[in-house]
Design a protein around this motif. Sequence first.
Motif, mmCIF file in Angstrom:
data_model
loop_
_atom_site.group_PDB
_atom_site.id
_atom_site.type_symbol
_atom_site.label_atom_id
_atom_site.label_comp_id
_atom_site.label_asym_id
_atom_site.label_seq_id
_atom_site.Cartn_x
_atom_site.Cartn_y
_atom_site.Cartn_z
ATOM 1 N N HIS A 5 0.843 -1.202 0.000
ATOM 2 C CA HIS A 5 0.000 0.000 0.000
ATOM 3 C C HIS A 5 0.873 1.245 0.000
ATOM 4 O O HIS A 5 1.112 1.846 1.040
ATOM 5 C CB HIS A 5 -0.919 -0.002 1.213
ATOM 6 N N THR A 6 1.347 1.638 -1.167
ATOM 7 C CA THR A 6 2.251 2.792 -1.234
ATOM 8 C C THR A 6 1.586 4.011 -1.859
ATOM 9 O O THR A 6 2.259 4.965 -2.216
ATOM 10 C CB THR A 6 3.508 2.430 -2.040
ATOM 11 N N ASN A 7 0.288 3.972 -1.987
ATOM 12 C CA ASN A 7 -0.421 5.104 -2.587
ATOM 13 C C ASN A 7 -1.733 5.350 -1.846
ATOM 14 O O ASN A 7 -2.782 5.499 -2.457
ATOM 15 C CB ASN A 7 -0.674 4.842 -4.071
ATOM 16 N N ARG A 8 -1.646 5.399 -0.536
ATOM 17 C CA ARG A 8 -2.858 5.641 0.256
ATOM 18 C C ARG A 8 -3.285 7.101 0.091
ATOM 19 O O ARG A 8 -2.471 8.006 0.198
ATOM 20 C CB ARG A 8 -2.587 5.348 1.724
ATOM 21 N N PRO A 9 -4.591 7.322 -0.129
ATOM 22 C CA PRO A 9 -5.094 8.691 -0.304
ATOM 23 C C PRO A 9 -5.309 9.372 1.042
ATOM 24 O O PRO A 9 -6.396 9.330 1.608
ATOM 25 C CB PRO A 9 -6.411 8.482 -1.053
ATOM 26 N N PHE A 114 0.895 13.072 6.469
ATOM 27 C CA PHE A 114 1.345 11.852 7.136
ATOM 28 C C PHE A 114 1.449 10.709 6.127
ATOM 29 O O PHE A 114 2.474 10.043 6.024
ATOM 30 C CB PHE A 114 0.370 11.473 8.262
ATOM 31 N N PHE A 115 0.387 10.497 5.356
ATOM 32 C CA PHE A 115 0.392 9.396 4.400
ATOM 33 C C PHE A 115 1.296 9.674 3.198
ATOM 34 O O PHE A 115 1.862 8.735 2.637
ATOM 35 C CB PHE A 115 -1.028 9.032 3.959
ATOM 36 N N ASP A 116 1.451 10.924 2.810
ATOM 37 C CA ASP A 116 2.417 11.244 1.751
ATOM 38 C C ASP A 116 3.821 10.829 2.177
ATOM 39 O O ASP A 116 4.564 10.215 1.408
ATOM 40 C CB ASP A 116 2.403 12.732 1.417
ATOM 41 N N LEU A 118 4.603 8.635 4.600
ATOM 42 C CA LEU A 118 4.625 7.175 4.749
ATOM 43 C C LEU A 118 4.718 6.484 3.395
ATOM 44 O O LEU A 118 5.511 5.553 3.213
ATOM 45 C CB LEU A 118 3.378 6.696 5.499
ATOM 46 N N ASN A 119 3.944 6.940 2.424
ATOM 47 C CA ASN A 119 3.986 6.335 1.087
ATOM 48 C C ASN A 119 5.373 6.445 0.467
ATOM 49 O O ASN A 119 5.884 5.487 -0.124
ATOM 50 C CB ASN A 119 2.959 7.007 0.160
ATOM 51 N N ARG A 120 6.006 7.611 0.603
ATOM 52 C CA ARG A 120 7.351 7.798 0.025
ATOM 53 C C ARG A 120 8.385 6.937 0.741
ATOM 54 O O ARG A 120 9.293 6.405 0.108
ATOM 55 C CB ARG A 120 7.737 9.275 0.050
ATOM 56 N N ILE A 121 8.249 6.791 2.050
ATOM 57 C CA ILE A 121 9.161 5.915 2.798
ATOM 58 C C ILE A 121 9.002 4.480 2.314
ATOM 59 O O ILE A 121 9.991 3.782 2.067
ATOM 60 C CB ILE A 121 8.906 6.013 4.316
ATOM 61 N N GLU A 122 7.776 4.030 2.181
ATOM 62 C CA GLU A 122 7.536 2.657 1.750
ATOM 63 C C GLU A 122 8.045 2.412 0.334
ATOM 64 O O GLU A 122 8.617 1.354 0.060
ATOM 65 C CB GLU A 122 6.048 2.320 1.863
ATOM 66 N N LEU A 123 7.868 3.368 -0.555
ATOM 67 C CA LEU A 123 8.406 3.226 -1.911
ATOM 68 C C LEU A 123 9.931 3.133 -1.885
ATOM 69 O O LEU A 123 10.521 2.296 -2.579
ATOM 70 C CB LEU A 123 7.967 4.396 -2.792
ATOM 71 N N ALA A 124 10.558 3.979 -1.075
ATOM 72 C CA ALA A 124 12.027 3.951 -0.990
ATOM 73 C C ALA A 124 12.513 2.633 -0.403
ATOM 74 O O ALA A 124 13.504 2.066 -0.896
ATOM 75 C CB ALA A 124 12.513 5.121 -0.126
ATOM 76 N N LEU A 125 11.823 2.127 0.607
ATOM 77 C CA LEU A 125 12.218 0.842 1.193
ATOM 78 C C LEU A 125 11.994 -0.314 0.214
ATOM 79 O O LEU A 125 12.790 -1.246 0.157
ATOM 80 C CB LEU A 125 11.492 0.606 2.501
#
Length: 132
Positions: A5-9, A114-116, A118-125
């Motif tokens: 879930h790397t694109n949560r709105p 917050f989700f922006d 988190l999404n970028r962190i998850e994409l980088a990981l």
Amino acid sequence: MTFRHTNRPGFWLGFIDFFTAGLFFLLYMPLGGLQEELDHILGRKTQRYWIAYLLGIPTLFVYTLVWMAQISEELKAIAIDLGLEAPYTSWWHMFGWNLFGCLCFGPMIATKRFFDTLNRIELALNERNTAA
């Protein structure tokens, strides 16, 4: 761990959560996998949201807000360590928008940031796991 879930709105999740007085995240945190993802990213088992929610009731949800603001600050530190560009979520962004902006879409703005982050962190990981 690969994050799916790397694109949560964030804005819309914040909108739903605001109008359900936090009840939405009582379901979304465990069922949407968000609590496990935060545990993995932060490298520790975080307090369960339902506990923070219950402790927030007698404090008019200030406890819950401070709990979420602390996680926001930890995510900011991880984003900086990963070399991600600003803007990031932060303690003050989460706390300030939720407390002082509660009548003008503030919680939605804070949740979106917050989700922006988190999404970028998850994409980088995910990219690091793929490259390794």
